[in-house]
Design a protein around this motif. Structure first.
Motif, mmCIF file in Angstrom:
data_model
loop_
_atom_site.group_PDB
_atom_site.id
_atom_site.type_symbol
_atom_site.label_atom_id
_atom_site.label_comp_id
_atom_site.label_asym_id
_atom_site.label_seq_id
_atom_site.Cartn_x
_atom_site.Cartn_y
_atom_site.Cartn_z
ATOM 1 N N ASN A 401 19.230 32.058 99.595
ATOM 2 C CA ASN A 401 19.467 33.146 99.155
ATOM 3 C C ASN A 401 20.420 33.560 100.838
ATOM 4 O O ASN A 401 20.228 34.689 101.112
ATOM 5 N N LEU A 402 21.474 32.670 100.964
ATOM 6 C CA LEU A 402 22.253 33.224 102.244
ATOM 7 C C LEU A 402 23.403 34.025 101.865
ATOM 8 O O LEU A 402 24.584 33.864 100.776
ATOM 9 N N TYR A 403 23.847 35.179 102.642
ATOM 10 C CA TYR A 403 25.126 36.216 102.484
ATOM 11 C C TYR A 403 25.736 35.934 103.330
ATOM 12 O O TYR A 403 25.370 36.155 104.296
ATOM 13 N N HIS A 404 26.941 36.584 102.776
ATOM 14 C CA HIS A 404 28.085 37.020 104.324
ATOM 15 C C HIS A 404 28.416 38.458 104.279
ATOM 16 O O HIS A 404 28.010 38.647 102.888
ATOM 17 N N TYR A 405 28.355 39.070 105.234
ATOM 18 C CA TYR A 405 28.242 40.469 105.270
ATOM 19 C C TYR A 405 29.628 40.896 106.354
ATOM 20 O O TYR A 405 29.186 39.882 107.089
ATOM 21 N N ARG A 406 29.879 41.910 106.189
ATOM 22 C CA ARG A 406 30.959 42.208 107.126
ATOM 23 C C ARG A 406 31.260 43.575 107.754
ATOM 24 O O ARG A 406 30.346 44.508 106.751
ATOM 25 N N ASP A 408 32.348 47.845 106.796
ATOM 26 C CA ASP A 408 32.347 48.176 105.856
ATOM 27 C C ASP A 408 33.380 49.802 106.622
ATOM 28 O O ASP A 408 33.161 50.271 107.112
ATOM 29 N N PRO A 409 35.222 49.886 107.005
ATOM 30 C CA PRO A 409 34.653 50.855 107.247
ATOM 31 C C PRO A 409 34.927 52.390 106.945
ATOM 32 O O PRO A 409 34.812 52.943 107.216
ATOM 33 N N ALA A 410 34.940 51.736 105.519
ATOM 34 C CA ALA A 410 35.019 53.191 104.136
ATOM 35 C C ALA A 410 33.584 53.475 104.875
ATOM 36 O O ALA A 410 33.505 54.984 104.911
ATOM 37 N N THR A 411 32.783 53.171 105.363
ATOM 38 C CA THR A 411 30.832 53.664 105.333
ATOM 39 C C THR A 411 30.754 53.604 106.522
ATOM 40 O O THR A 411 29.896 53.979 106.659
ATOM 41 N N GLY A 412 31.412 52.368 107.376
ATOM 42 C CA GLY A 412 31.138 52.378 109.074
ATOM 43 C C GLY A 412 29.638 51.613 108.845
ATOM 44 O O GLY A 412 29.058 51.537 109.894
ATOM 45 N N ARG A 413 29.435 50.913 108.156
ATOM 46 C CA ARG A 413 28.150 50.258 107.872
ATOM 47 C C ARG A 413 28.218 48.250 107.729
ATOM 48 O O ARG A 413 29.540 48.225 107.676
ATOM 49 N N MET A 414 27.558 47.545 108.295
ATOM 50 C CA MET A 414 28.012 46.396 107.771
ATOM 51 C C MET A 414 26.963 46.049 106.544
ATOM 52 O O MET A 414 26.094 47.020 106.032
ATOM 53 N N VAL A 415 27.968 45.820 105.406
ATOM 54 C CA VAL A 415 27.494 45.749 104.246
ATOM 55 C C VAL A 415 27.673 44.175 103.218
ATOM 56 O O VAL A 415 28.363 43.387 104.350
ATOM 57 N N VAL A 416 26.747 43.754 102.909
ATOM 58 C CA VAL A 416 26.958 42.480 101.912
ATOM 59 C C VAL A 416 28.294 42.523 100.987
ATOM 60 O O VAL A 416 28.428 42.908 100.675
ATOM 61 N N VAL A 417 28.577 41.850 101.273
ATOM 62 C CA VAL A 417 30.046 40.829 100.868
ATOM 63 C C VAL A 417 30.053 40.119 99.476
ATOM 64 O O VAL A 417 29.614 39.982 98.767
ATOM 65 N N ASP A 418 29.652 38.917 99.674
ATOM 66 C CA ASP A 418 29.013 37.897 98.597
ATOM 67 C C ASP A 418 28.478 36.590 99.270
ATOM 68 O O ASP A 418 28.032 36.909 100.421
ATOM 69 N N ARG A 419 28.279 35.894 98.071
ATOM 70 C CA ARG A 419 27.451 34.537 98.707
ATOM 71 C C ARG A 419 28.373 33.573 98.709
ATOM 72 O O ARG A 419 27.897 32.517 98.112
ATOM 73 N N ASP A 420 29.644 33.434 98.563
ATOM 74 C CA ASP A 420 30.423 32.475 98.779
ATOM 75 C C ASP A 420 29.863 31.441 99.654
ATOM 76 O O ASP A 420 30.555 31.295 100.924
ATOM 77 N N PHE A 421 29.938 29.983 99.790
ATOM 78 C CA PHE A 421 29.787 29.204 100.490
ATOM 79 C C PHE A 421 30.816 28.521 101.475
ATOM 80 O O PHE A 421 30.593 28.636 102.988
ATOM 81 N N ASP A 422 32.156 28.821 100.662
ATOM 82 C CA ASP A 422 32.927 28.075 101.862
ATOM 83 C C ASP A 422 33.128 29.370 103.337
ATOM 84 O O ASP A 422 32.719 29.227 104.630
ATOM 85 N N LYS A 423 32.342 30.373 102.849
ATOM 86 C CA LYS A 423 33.077 31.655 103.696
ATOM 87 C C LYS A 423 31.608 31.925 104.215
ATOM 88 O O LYS A 423 31.999 32.391 105.668
ATOM 89 N N ASN B 59 32.370 42.374 117.229
ATOM 90 C CA ASN B 59 32.958 41.725 115.385
ATOM 91 C C ASN B 59 32.687 42.434 114.222
ATOM 92 O O ASN B 59 32.026 42.936 113.409
ATOM 93 N N ASP B 60 34.452 42.695 113.656
ATOM 94 C CA ASP B 60 34.202 43.210 112.248
ATOM 95 C C ASP B 60 34.237 42.061 111.582
ATOM 96 O O ASP B 60 34.583 42.035 110.160
ATOM 97 N N ASP B 61 34.101 40.667 112.163
ATOM 98 C CA ASP B 61 34.600 39.173 110.904
ATOM 99 C C ASP B 61 32.898 39.544 110.293
ATOM 100 O O ASP B 61 32.983 39.251 109.722
ATOM 101 N N GLY B 62 32.176 40.211 110.504
ATOM 102 C CA GLY B 62 30.722 40.151 110.453
ATOM 103 C C GLY B 62 29.521 38.888 110.569
ATOM 104 O O GLY B 62 29.474 38.260 111.391
ATOM 105 N N GLY B 63 29.052 38.257 109.215
ATOM 106 C CA GLY B 63 27.842 37.310 110.587
ATOM 107 C C GLY B 63 27.020 36.719 108.756
ATOM 108 O O GLY B 63 27.951 36.960 107.632
ATOM 109 N N VAL B 64 26.346 36.210 109.179
ATOM 110 C CA VAL B 64 25.661 35.349 107.737
ATOM 111 C C VAL B 64 24.153 36.052 107.835
ATOM 112 O O VAL B 64 23.215 36.071 108.902
ATOM 113 N N GLY B 65 23.068 36.463 106.089
ATOM 114 C CA GLY B 65 22.082 36.711 106.530
ATOM 115 C C GLY B 65 21.173 35.456 105.449
ATOM 116 O O GLY B 65 22.315 35.386 104.706
#
Lengths: 520, 366
Positions: A401-406, A408-423, B59-65
């Protein structure tokens, strides 16, 4: 600090012998390990000192000590164990832990020691670092006596600002060619001129003499040009360059060399964090559950073991991902899930059951299985970057269940983007490469022919933090004592920061500015 | 035994206090000792010194969780975990959750806040439950999982119903263990906090965030010191009104500022519900200090001096920095009402100032 707070109890000695025997029997190969029982204050001191009983006097150890002590007293976290890479290995057990914790920690420590001894990235670390650190402490104290506390402390501060600027790969190769005699120059150039293989009668058509001549001249000219370049190539080991060429007094050079040595000693530990923790966890789990655990200790063991493997949202626990990757590799090699045929198979159902499922018979998962053989090989030659690069698979990412987060300038929080393997993989590799630090090179030690130092940041898609970069530049100036420059890409613009001892300047790089000897 | 590191520690403390090495002051940080209160991460102020190095910016490039999150879910990441972690190996660290009460204690200890002495009024006693033992009956919510699990496992092994290949442990009634409690009597005093906030046009989101944080800690600290505390919220621009907590932190108004309106509103509230003889009263006012007129500022001082201050334990005025306006209300208070022991004023320009502000408010233990 040889003060052991209690005699090492006989019961612990017995457990230590048994666990060491289990570990050896499973194939682990480690330096002798000396365990010491310490109390909380002592383990906090040792941890603040980076695992050593002695370091030179510096406030930053005090800062770390305060953080650890508070964190422990407020019940936010506690240190279970410490182990250092040395021959013999030293490891510390927390005196008021339960016996089952001691056993787990000892099994864990043998895993670390095996890794220290056998992983190639530790090959060049000083195995008598315990003594070396004590020597460093004595040397710094001597300098303090002569130069005064604050003078030395300030200089150590400066060095610490630069301590990451080393070249961890340089210990495995020769970065600089040895000094050459002039008659060797000729033949060396002959080697570098490209000649295509040809029959003799075709030679002057395939390798036209005019071209060869031009090439030879070009190389000679480049050699001449490089003679005036200083350094001859961009250098990552900024500290080494400073040691050789900065106008340092003897005591300053001694301190800088010491801090550089310590940085090289610690570097492999940063390069193999996931592998090393995963390996030790794999072994404490294997040894405890197969041999060492007593029935009545089971629940406590499980509780603490799962505690170390827990990860919160947005976190990836190196113990957890390391352990799971090791187990995944072992499983894949036990079931033959590797190689061309497996990689090219697109039938998902077939891939899932390839070579059997999770419940493999005992003789396949034991110590002589192909999976075991593979993980011992991997622990020898990989580091975190190559480990993730090679063994992180899409199946693994999905299963865990790994995911990639970054951000988000709209909410000012870190949000989950997707579970894309390459990323996910790219993100992990980026965070691990060079220990998450920017690449900085010395590109000119005689910039504009004025004896100024020119550093360059190799752009990797992320900007340097300007405030810290300029403060570091100021500190660099106190060592170089001539103007210093740093080139970096800030918001897609090449910028040169300069500090001449009084003024800090920031200029966009244009053709008007003198060019440094190299670019990175 | 004296530890060697004590010297380094003392040296660090002295740098933090600003006695030596002035040059390092600009690298002082409010380090994060993170505590978890329920799902929220809360950082506790611990000072540190950040040695400058060449490093990457935010780090606005985010990370992995890892976990069950959906795309778009927020992660409360302090982006630790994998990556540039520590270089020391084998430092097992176990994290634990902290309750709000403990957080307040930590804050109190960090800022060296004295315990509040409730005003000498008639003391009411109240009952409080303390969990101190274990017994075999009780409500399910108090079940002691670990003990129950162990008993069930032991029973299953003894009766031979435990199957190692399918390690399923089923609780029976006789396995279950529950926490039990004793009731203790505690003296109780009543307290109320009245928060007042300026919601005029010049108070932006940034200012509100500062107020929210400051109010969180005020709440945490006072709740630690009193049981059964009440909170009331008043917002004002040129008029004032009492609102609920949620509105208080999210309401956005335009227009001018008349601080006296809030003070009048607070007085009415106190008069009708909280007799000063029965209650410990705390008043806090947050504003950017840009009052509309001098005459209104004088009126404010009159109300404070004659009506509010005699009735309260503490009046705290906290002025947040704003891009607009003169922000001179704090100076007016200093000039008109000097040397009053139950009034404290602070300025908060950024998050770091919050701790100093809290310290100023509660240093006297009122």
């Amino acid at each position: 600090m040889r003060s052991i707070i209690a005699e090492f109890p006989e019961e612990l000695v017995a457990h230590r012998e048994r666990i060491a025997a289990f570990a050896r029997d499973e194939g682990l190969d480690f330096f002798p390990v000396l365990f010491e029982l310490v109390d909380f204050d002592q383990i906090n001191q040792i941890a603040a000192y980076g695992g050593f009983p002695q370091r030179y006097p510096h406030w930053r150890f005090g800062m770390e000590y305060e953080r650890l002590k508070k964190s422990h007293r407020y019940g936010l976290s506690r240190i279970y164990e410490m182990v250092i890479n040395n021959d013999p290995c030293y490891a510390y057990l927390l005196a008021d832990n339960a016996m089952v914790d001691h056993k787990t920690v000892m099994a864990h420590v043998y895993g670390h020691c095996d890794f220290f001894k056998n992983n190639i990235w530790f090959r060049h670390t000083n195995r008598k670092m315990m003594d070396e650190m004590a020597n460093h402490a004595t040397r710094v104290r001597r300098h303090i006596e002569r130069r005064g506390f604050e003078t030395v402390e300030r200089f150590v501060d400066t060095c610490l600002s630069l301590e990451h600027l080393i070249d961890p790969h340089s210990v495995f190769m020769r970065r600089e060619a040895p000094a050459r005699r002039s008659d060797e120059d000729e033949s060396d150039i002959e080697h570098q001129v490209v000649r295509y293989p040809a029959k003799r009668y075709m030679d002057r058509f395939i390798n036209p003499p005019a071209n060869i001549r031009a090439e030879r001249e070009r190389l000679t000219e480049r050699r001449e040009r490089e003679k005036h370049k200083h350094p001859a190539k961009p250098l990552r080991d900024v500290l080494l360059f400073l040691l050789k060429h900065a106008p340092l007094e003897d005591w300053e050079a001694d301190l800088l060399a010491m801090i550089r040595e310590e940085a090289y000693y610690f570097a492999p530990q940063g390069q193999t964090k996931i592998m090393n923790e995963g390996w030790a966890t794999y072994w404490h789990s294997t040894i405890m559950t197969r041999y060492a655990l007593r029935d009545d200790e089971l629940v406590t063991y499980c509780d603490h073991h799962s505690g170390t493997l827990a990860s919160g949202p947005g976190q990836l626990n190196p113990y957890k991902i390391g352990l799971e990757l090791w187990r995944d590799i072992e499983f894949r090699w036990n079931t033959g899930r590797y190689g061309k045929e497996y990689d090219e198979c697109e039938d998902i159902a077939r891939r899932r059951t390839w070579g059997g499922t999770r419940d493999l018979p005992e003789h396949i998962i034991g110590k002589e299985s192909p999976g075991r053989e593979k993980i011992f090989e991997v622990r020898k030659i990989y580091n975190d970057v190559t480990f993730i690069d090679e063994f992180l698979t899409p199946e693994f990412v999905e299963e865990h269940n790994l995911y990639h987060y970054r951000y988000d300038p709209a909410t000012g929080r870190m949000v989950v983007v997707d579970r894309d393997f390459d990323k996910i993989k790219r993100q992990l590799l980026f965070a691990l490469t060079n220990h998450g630090q920017p690449y900085i090179y010395v590109v000119d030690g005689n910039y504009a022919n004025r004896g100024e130092l020119y550093l360059a940041h190799k752009p990797t898609g992320m900007d340097l933090q300007i405030k810290y970069a300029t403060e570091t530049l100021k500190r660099l100036h106190t060592i170089w004592r001539r103007p210093v420059h740093l080139q970096a890409r800030i918001r897609d613009e090449m910028v040169r920061f300069s500090f001449d001892g009084e003024q800090l300047q920031q200029q966009t790089i244009s053709d008007d500015l003198p060019k440094p000897a190299h670019q990175v | 035994m004296v530890l060697k590191i004590q010297k380094d520690h003392q040296r660090f403390r002295q740098i933090v206090k600003g006695r030596i090495r002035e040059d390092l002051r600009k690298f002082l940080t409010r380090g994060e000792l993170l505590g978890k209160e329920g799902k929220h991460l809360i950082s506790i102020p611990v000072r540190g010194i950040d040695i400058p190095t060449f490093r990457y910016g935010d780090n606005d490039d985010g990370g992995v969780g890892s976990g069950d999150a959906q795309a778009g879910d927020a992660v409360d990441a302090n982006a630790e975990g994998i990556g540039p972690g520590g270089t020391e190996p084998g430092r097992h660290i176990l994290e634990v959750e902290v309750s709000l009460e403990e957080l307040a204690d930590i804050l109190g200890e960090e800022l060296r806040l004295p315990r509040i002495q409730p005003k000498g009024r008639k003391q009411i006693t109240s009952e409080k439950d303390r969990y101190s033992g274990i017994r075999q009956s009780g409500p399910e919510s108090l079940r002691h999982f670990k003990r129950t699990f162990r008993r069930a496992l032991r029973r299953q092994i003894m009766t031979g119903t435990y199957d190692p290949n399918h390690p399923r442990v089923v609780f029976e009634r006789r396995d279950k263990m529950y926490r039990s409690w004793k009731t203790v009597l505690q003296p109780q005093s009543n307290a109320v906090i009245v928060y007042m906030m300026d919601v005029s046009g010049s108070m932006g989101d940034e200012q509100k965030e500062l107020v929210r944080l400051e109010a969180f800690w005020i709440d945490a600290w006072l709740r630690r010191n009193y049981h059964g505390i009440e909170s009331r919220y008043i917002v004002h621009d040129v008029r004032a009104a009492e609102v609920d907590r949620d509105t208080f932190f999210h309401l956005r108004e335009d227009g001018g500022t008349k601080i006296s309106s809030a003070f009048r509103c607070a007085r009415e509230l106190l008069d009708s519900h909280y007799a000063p003889g029965e209650w410990n009263v705390y008043l806090f006012h947050f504003s950017d200090g840009d009052n509309s007129s001098d005459s209104d500022s004088r009126e404010c001082c009159r109300i404070l001096r004659e009506e509010l201050l005699p009735a309260v334990n503490l009046f705290g005025y906290c002025q947040v920095a704003s891009a607009y306006g003169s922000g001179n209300f704090i100076t007016v208070l200093h000039d008109q009402l000097p040397n009053l022991e139950n009034m404290t004023t602070t300025r908060v320009n950024n998050k770091d100032d919050i701790y100093d502000s809290l310290k100023a408010f509660f240093a006297q233990g009122r």
